[in-house]
Design a protein around this motif. Structure first.
Motif, PDB file in Angstrom:
ATOM      1  N   LEU A 209       0.832  -1.195   0.000  1.00 45.30           N
ATOM      2  CA  LEU A 209       0.000   0.000   0.000  1.00 45.30           C
ATOM      3  C   LEU A 209       0.868   1.247   0.000  1.00 45.30           C
ATOM      4  N   ALA A 210       1.879   1.261   0.853  1.00 45.72           N
ATOM      5  CA  ALA A 210       2.787   2.409   0.903  1.00 45.72           C
ATOM      6  C   ALA A 210       3.529   2.584  -0.423  1.00 45.72           C
ATOM      7  N   GLU A 211       3.918   1.463  -1.037  1.00 43.81           N
ATOM      8  CA  GLU A 211       4.640   1.525  -2.312  1.00 43.81           C
ATOM      9  C   GLU A 211       3.750   2.090  -3.410  1.00 43.81           C
ATOM     10  N   ARG A 212       2.491   1.643  -3.466  1.00 49.62           N
ATOM     11  CA  ARG A 212       1.547   2.151  -4.478  1.00 49.62           C
ATOM     12  C   ARG A 212       1.392   3.669  -4.361  1.00 49.62           C
ATOM     13  N   LEU A 213       1.300   4.150  -3.128  1.00 52.67           N
ATOM     14  CA  LEU A 213       1.051   5.573  -2.905  1.00 52.67           C
ATOM     15  C   LEU A 213       2.326   6.403  -2.895  1.00 52.67           C
ATOM     16  N   GLY A 214       3.494   5.746  -2.812  1.00 50.55           N
ATOM     17  CA  GLY A 214       4.758   6.469  -2.792  1.00 50.55           C
ATOM     18  C   GLY A 214       5.005   7.218  -1.506  1.00 50.55           C
ATOM     19  N   ILE A 215       4.528   6.660  -0.395  1.00 51.64           N
ATOM     20  CA  ILE A 215       4.685   7.305   0.904  1.00 51.64           C
ATOM     21  C   ILE A 215       5.104   6.251   1.925  1.00 51.64           C
ATOM     22  N   SER A 216       5.424   6.707   3.141  1.00 53.13           N
ATOM     23  CA  SER A 216       5.823   5.780   4.193  1.00 53.13           C
ATOM     24  C   SER A 216       4.598   5.112   4.813  1.00 53.13           C
ATOM     25  N   ARG A 217       4.824   4.004   5.535  1.00 52.95           N
ATOM     26  CA  ARG A 217       3.724   3.321   6.205  1.00 52.95           C
ATOM     27  C   ARG A 217       3.099   4.210   7.271  1.00 52.95           C
ATOM     28  N   ASN A 218       3.905   5.040   7.933  1.00 52.72           N
ATOM     29  CA  ASN A 218       3.348   5.953   8.940  1.00 52.72           C
ATOM     30  C   ASN A 218       2.400   6.958   8.302  1.00 52.72           C
ATOM     31  N   THR A 219       2.774   7.451   7.113  1.00 53.71           N
ATOM     32  CA  THR A 219       1.908   8.395   6.419  1.00 53.71           C
ATOM     33  C   THR A 219       0.621   7.714   5.966  1.00 53.71           C
ATOM     34  N   VAL A 220       0.727   6.450   5.544  1.00 55.64           N
ATOM     35  CA  VAL A 220      -0.463   5.685   5.187  1.00 55.64           C
ATOM     36  C   VAL A 220      -1.421   5.626   6.370  1.00 55.64           C
ATOM     37  N   GLN A 221      -0.896   5.301   7.549  1.00 49.48           N
ATOM     38  CA  GLN A 221      -1.752   5.206   8.732  1.00 49.48           C
ATOM     39  C   GLN A 221      -2.373   6.556   9.078  1.00 49.48           C
ATOM     40  N   ASP A 222      -1.623   7.642   8.875  1.00 49.87           N
ATOM     41  CA  ASP A 222      -2.185   8.973   9.125  1.00 49.87           C
ATOM     42  C   ASP A 222      -3.363   9.246   8.193  1.00 49.87           C
ATOM     43  N   ARG A 223      -3.214   8.866   6.925  1.00 44.92           N
ATOM     44  CA  ARG A 223      -4.297   9.080   5.961  1.00 44.92           C
ATOM     45  C   ARG A 223      -5.520   8.232   6.310  1.00 44.92           C
ATOM     46  N   ILE A 224      -5.277   7.006   6.741  1.00 47.80           N
ATOM     47  CA  ILE A 224      -6.396   6.141   7.112  1.00 47.80           C
ATOM     48  C   ILE A 224      -7.121   6.707   8.327  1.00 47.80           C
ATOM     49  N   ARG A 225      -6.362   7.210   9.298  1.00 46.00           N
ATOM     50  CA  ARG A 225      -6.996   7.826  10.474  1.00 46.00           C
ATOM     51  C   ARG A 225      -7.849   9.014  10.055  1.00 46.00           C
ATOM     52  N   ARG A 226      -7.359   9.804   9.110  1.00 43.72           N
ATOM     53  CA  ARG A 226      -8.128  10.957   8.634  1.00 43.72           C
ATOM     54  C   ARG A 226      -9.407  10.493   7.930  1.00 43.72           C
ATOM     55  N   LEU A 227      -9.276   9.464   7.095  1.00 45.25           N
ATOM     56  CA  LEU A 227     -10.444   8.943   6.399  1.00 45.25           C
ATOM     57  C   LEU A 227     -11.489   8.418   7.379  1.00 45.25           C
ATOM     58  N   ARG A 228     -11.042   7.788   8.450  1.00 45.54           N
ATOM     59  CA  ARG A 228     -11.990   7.287   9.449  1.00 45.54           C
ATOM     60  C   ARG A 228     -12.789   8.436  10.053  1.00 45.54           C
ATOM     61  N   ILE A 229     -12.142   9.555  10.294  1.00 47.80           N
ATOM     62  CA  ILE A 229     -12.830  10.721  10.844  1.00 47.80           C
ATOM     63  C   ILE A 229     -13.793  11.294   9.817  1.00 47.80           C
ATOM     64  N   VAL A 230     -13.320  11.452   8.588  1.00 50.86           N
ATOM     65  CA  VAL A 230     -14.126  12.048   7.528  1.00 50.86           C
ATOM     66  C   VAL A 230     -15.387  11.229   7.254  1.00 50.86           C
ATOM     67  N   LEU A 231     -15.232   9.907   7.190  1.00 51.94           N
ATOM     68  CA  LEU A 231     -16.331   9.041   6.766  1.00 51.94           C
ATOM     69  C   LEU A 231     -17.128   8.467   7.926  1.00 51.94           C
ATOM     70  N   GLY A 232     -16.819   8.886   9.152  1.00 51.73           N
ATOM     71  CA  GLY A 232     -17.593   8.425  10.296  1.00 51.73           C
ATOM     72  C   GLY A 232     -17.434   6.948  10.565  1.00 51.73           C
ATOM     73  N   CYS A 233     -16.219   6.442  10.411  1.00 53.22           N
ATOM     74  CA  CYS A 233     -15.960   5.012  10.597  1.00 53.22           C
ATOM     75  C   CYS A 233     -14.742   4.831  11.507  1.00 53.22           C
ATOM     76  N   PRO A 234     -14.860   5.194  12.772  1.00 53.95           N
ATOM     77  CA  PRO A 234     -13.694   5.160  13.664  1.00 53.95           C
ATOM     78  C   PRO A 234     -13.254   3.745  13.993  1.00 53.95           C
TER      79      PRO A 234
END
Length: 208
Positions: free
Chosen positions: A84-109
């Motif tokens: 997943l990190a390779e596809r997006l060209g970012i670190s695994r920590n950044t991936v987790q940050d984006r997922i945390r943001r998506l959980r907040i945005v989409l109401g899926c904590p």
């Protein structure tokens, strides 16, 4: 001109009494999703309390950016961890940050599963639903047919067992077999594959 769409549902998961209200504003540059899932999602003042009753939508307005959409689409393709990190060209920590943001945005904590996050992305229009493929729609037995709407909503095995009354071991074995038949590598990917194969419609996903 951006277009807007309101949508409400009675909530899902362990708190069915809490309404979920979503306002989606879409422009060519980004999709803005306003989501409330707590008890104050829709608040109405009683008559006589300083004027006519009115609804208010307090707090939590966030954006689904293009980077967030790409993260959600990669999850729907079944990618995780290093891939997943390779596809997006970012670190695994950044991936987790984006997922945390998506959980907040989409109401899926957390601890709601990632499959449910992907399903919420489709339901809210944050990402477009996958197109129907030319593959033949596989036939389902009775147990599979009962579980498919819940699998398409990304629910965890235990939640599916609770909602359908099917024993947890049967739910688990049935869903693993269904993943193999549909070519899904994990639960988020199954959410996408069920739609691609025409096994579920948007209205049927998450049926109680």
């Amino acid at each position: 001109m951006p277009w807007q769409r309101y949508g409400t549902d009675p909530g899902a998961g362990p708190t069915p009494s809490r309404p979920r209200t979503t306002l989606i504003t879409r422009t060519p540059e980004r999709t803005t999703v306003h989501t409330r899932t707590d008890s104050h999602a829709l608040k109405t003042e009683p008559p006589g309390a300083g004027g006519p009753a009115r609804r208010s939508f307090p707090s939590c307005t966030t954006d689904v950016t293009e980077k967030s959409r790409q993260t959600l689409l990669a999850l729907a393709d079944g990618l995780k961890d290093e891939r997943l990190a390779e596809r997006l060209g970012i670190s695994r920590n950044t991936v987790q940050d984006r997922i945390r943001r998506l959980r907040i945005v989409l109401g899926c904590p957390a601890p709601f599963p990632l499959g449910e996050l992907v399903a919420r992305g489709y339901e809210t229009g944050a990402v477009p639903p996958p197109a129907r493929t030319a593959e033949e729609t596989p036939a389902l037995n009775r147990t599979e047919a009962a579980l498919v709407p819940h699998a398409a909503a990304g629910l965890a095995f235990a939640a599916m067992a609770e909602r359908t009354g099917i024993p947890l071991p049967v739910v688990r074995s049935t869903l693993y077999a269904l993943r193999e038949r549909t070519g899904a590598v994990n639960a988020p990917h199954l959410v996408k594959r069920l739609r691609e194969l025409g096994l579920v419609t948007p209205a049927a996903a998450g049926t109680e």
